[in-house]
Design a protein around this motif. Structure first.
Motif, PDB file in Angstrom:
ATOM      1  N   LYS A  59      36.078  60.131  54.120  1.00  0.00           N
ATOM      2  CA  LYS A  59      35.278  61.519  54.446  1.00  0.00           C
ATOM      3  C   LYS A  59      34.663  61.400  55.648  1.00  0.00           C
ATOM      4  CE  LYS A  59      35.261  64.420  50.421  1.00  0.00           C
ATOM      5  NZ  LYS A  59      34.452  65.199  49.515  1.00  0.00           N
ATOM      6  N   ASP A  63      38.715  62.042  57.870  1.00  0.00           N
ATOM      7  CA  ASP A  63      40.115  62.301  57.594  1.00  0.00           C
ATOM      8  C   ASP A  63      40.293  63.513  56.607  1.00  0.00           C
ATOM      9  OD1 ASP A  63      40.732  59.671  58.794  1.00  0.00           O
ATOM     10  OD2 ASP A  63      40.513  58.659  57.073  1.00  0.00           O
ATOM     11  N   SER A  64      41.734  64.071  56.440  1.00  0.00           N
ATOM     12  CA  SER A  64      41.767  65.207  55.550  1.00  0.00           C
ATOM     13  C   SER A  64      42.272  64.622  54.214  1.00  0.00           C
ATOM     14  CB  SER A  64      42.989  65.953  56.273  1.00  0.00           C
ATOM     15  OG  SER A  64      44.005  65.237  56.252  1.00  0.00           O
ATOM     16  N   SER A  68      44.596  61.330  53.356  1.00  0.00           N
ATOM     17  CA  SER A  68      43.902  60.074  52.500  1.00  0.00           C
ATOM     18  C   SER A  68      44.407  59.550  51.417  1.00  0.00           C
ATOM     19  CB  SER A  68      42.439  60.722  52.148  1.00  0.00           C
ATOM     20  OG  SER A  68      42.836  61.754  51.163  1.00  0.00           O
ATOM     21  N   TRP A  97      38.365  64.355  45.367  1.00  0.00           N
ATOM     22  CA  TRP A  97      38.007  64.487  46.877  1.00  0.00           C
ATOM     23  C   TRP A  97      37.413  66.013  46.812  1.00  0.00           C
ATOM     24  CZ3 TRP A  97      39.204  61.766  51.236  1.00  0.00           C
ATOM     25  CH2 TRP A  97      39.116  62.550  52.365  1.00  0.00           C
TER      26      TRP A  97
END
Length: 167
Positions: A59, A63-64, A68, A97
């Motif tokens: 994060k 990154d998405s 991830s 997440w």
């Protein structure tokens, strides 16, 4: 409206008065509040520390969620353990997440050393952290300072691991 807001709203509409109708009405409201309190809110998933570390790192890097899922592909072999865990726990990882998580507590151990004979006394000895964080040997029962994780024990010396006893 979430659960807490609903409970506050129900509290605010209680009747004022001591007559039978007000008492009956308030009893119904209290029953509704009791039921509201029993409604399960989604629990945050529990993840190992290395997965929590990965989520924070990814994060922070921006990154998405989608990319991830493959830490090894992004940042190399040092993330292979997280990569394997995510592969086996995809839904839990996605919920962690998106909704947050709790970090799994590592098991703790005492390091009970072999019995020492001192002036004809048998002493039980344990590894212990002193006030400065140094590792010493203790012969008392101050067990709070004697708890270690597996990685802490092995960082002191791998040879102590066979003497580890679960807390």
């Amino acid at each position: 409206m979430n659960k807490q807001e609903t409970i506050k709203k129900l509290e605010s509409i209680k009747a004022i008065g001591n007559d039978a109708i007000a008492a009956c009405y308030n009893e119904s409201i209290n029953a509704g509040i009791t039921l509201m309190k029993k409604i399960d809110e989604p629990q945050k998933p529990v993840v190992p520390k290395f997965v929590a570390d990965w989520i924070e790192y990814a994060k922070k890097k921006g990154d998405s969620l989608a990319i991830s899922f493959k830490p090894w592909n992004l940042y190399g072999v040092e993330y292979s353990k997280a990569d394997r865990w995510i592969e086996d726990n995809q839904e839990t990882f996605a919920r962690a997440w998106l909704d947050g998580y709790e970090v799994e507590k590592e098991p703790l151990y005492y390091v009970k050393l072999p019995v020492m004979y001192f002036n004809r006394w048998d002493l039980e000895a344990y590894l212990m952290k002193d006030d400065r964080g140094n590792i010493t040997i203790a012969d008392n029962n101050d067990f709070d300072d004697m708890k270690f994780t597996e990685s802490e024990i092995k960082a002191i010396d791998e040879g102590y691991w066979p003497f580890a006893v679960p807390v």
